[in-house]
Design an enzyme around this catalytic site. Structure first.
Site, PDB file in Angstrom:
ATOM      1  CG  HIS A 204       1.046   8.728   4.063  1.00 53.92           C
ATOM      2  ND1 HIS A 204       1.674   9.704   4.800  1.00 53.92           N
ATOM      3  CD2 HIS A 204       1.999   7.787   3.819  1.00 53.92           C
ATOM      4  CE1 HIS A 204       2.929   9.385   4.996  1.00 53.92           C
ATOM      5  NE2 HIS A 204       3.166   8.211   4.404  1.00 53.92           N
ATOM      6  CB  CYS A 218       4.225   5.531   2.449  1.00 56.95           C
ATOM      7  SG  CYS A 218       3.450   4.177   3.365  1.00 56.95           S
TER       8      CYS A 218
END
Length: 243
Positions: A204, A218
């Protein structure tokens, strides 16, 4: 980032050899007379034009001019995500330089001094570990970069920051399972345009992408880099995460 319950809130092409040679000459950089028409070619097809020269200015975020354009053209030819050749050393160029320094084992300061210039002459040319007929993503946790690959070649290299030691990014082979074309507020922070590949773990965009592992699990890339990546990948795109 650790699995969480979902809650959503509401390329310029690489410069040609001739153009690159012209830009380097305008910048006052040392270029062999035949560089524009017969430049050596690296393993990925990028023109190996000489950038290092005695007395060249140090370039960093905030620098402007022909020397920055030449740097951006070189990084673009080497597939780093500069975002465009405009002669302005902004955040996208900074992250492209940091990604180049990571791949080449240099200090990750985003500053183009003698050592980084020398490496630009003889760069490490990364290759993907996996081959797919379409696009795929590879997150190299050791180098802290993200590769966009296609048919066995790296087509784009992005600066990245994965999970810190207390919240490591899982390694393995997956595909993008779902995507959110917006900011997502998770329990651990904001995610821009997340592409989930394993449970709550995603590639992301983020406003902060340090040069070291800093996320909750992440894989972060710069917001603008995610904007440029967004239309290339989709649900089903292979994702490989390794060290």
């Amino acid at each position: 980032m650790r699995p969480v319950s979902p809650r959503t809130i509401r390329h310029r092409r690489p410069a040609t050899h001739a153009a690159l040679g012209t830009a380097l000459l305008v910048a006052g950089l040392a270029v062999p007379a035949t560089a524009a028409s017969a430049a050596p070619v690296a393993a990925n097809g990028a023109a190996a034009v000489t950038l290092a020269a005695a007395g060249q200015p140090t370039l960093r975020q905030g620098s402007r001019g022909a020397a920055v354009s030449a740097l951006q053209a070189r990084l673009t030819a080497l597939r780093y995500d500069v975002g465009g050749i405009d002669g302005i050393f902004g955040p996208s160029t900074h992250h492209a330089v940091v990604a180049f320094q990571k791949v080449n084992g240099l200090a990750r300061d985003g500053i183009v001094g003698p050592r980084t210039r020398a490496a630009l002459d003889r760069p490490v040319v990364p290759t993907p570990r996996y081959t797919h007929p379409g696009y795929s993503i590879e997150a190299d946790l050791t180098r802290q970069v993200l590769y966009l690959a296609k048919r066995g070649a790296v087509v784009r290299i992005l600066d990245a920051s994965s999970g810190r030691s207390s919240t490591p990014t899982p390694t393995g082979d997956w595909t993008v399972g779902r995507r959110i074309d917006d900011w997502r507020q998770s329990d651990l922070g904001l995610l821009w345009r997340p592409n989930y590949f394993h449970r709550g773990y995603a590639v992301h965009g983020a406003t902060a992408v340090p040069a070291y592992p800093a996320s909750h699990g992440c894989v972060r890339v710069p917001v603008r880099a995610m904007d440029r990546l967004w239309t290339t990948i989709r649900v089903g795109t292979p994702v490989h995460v390794y060290r």
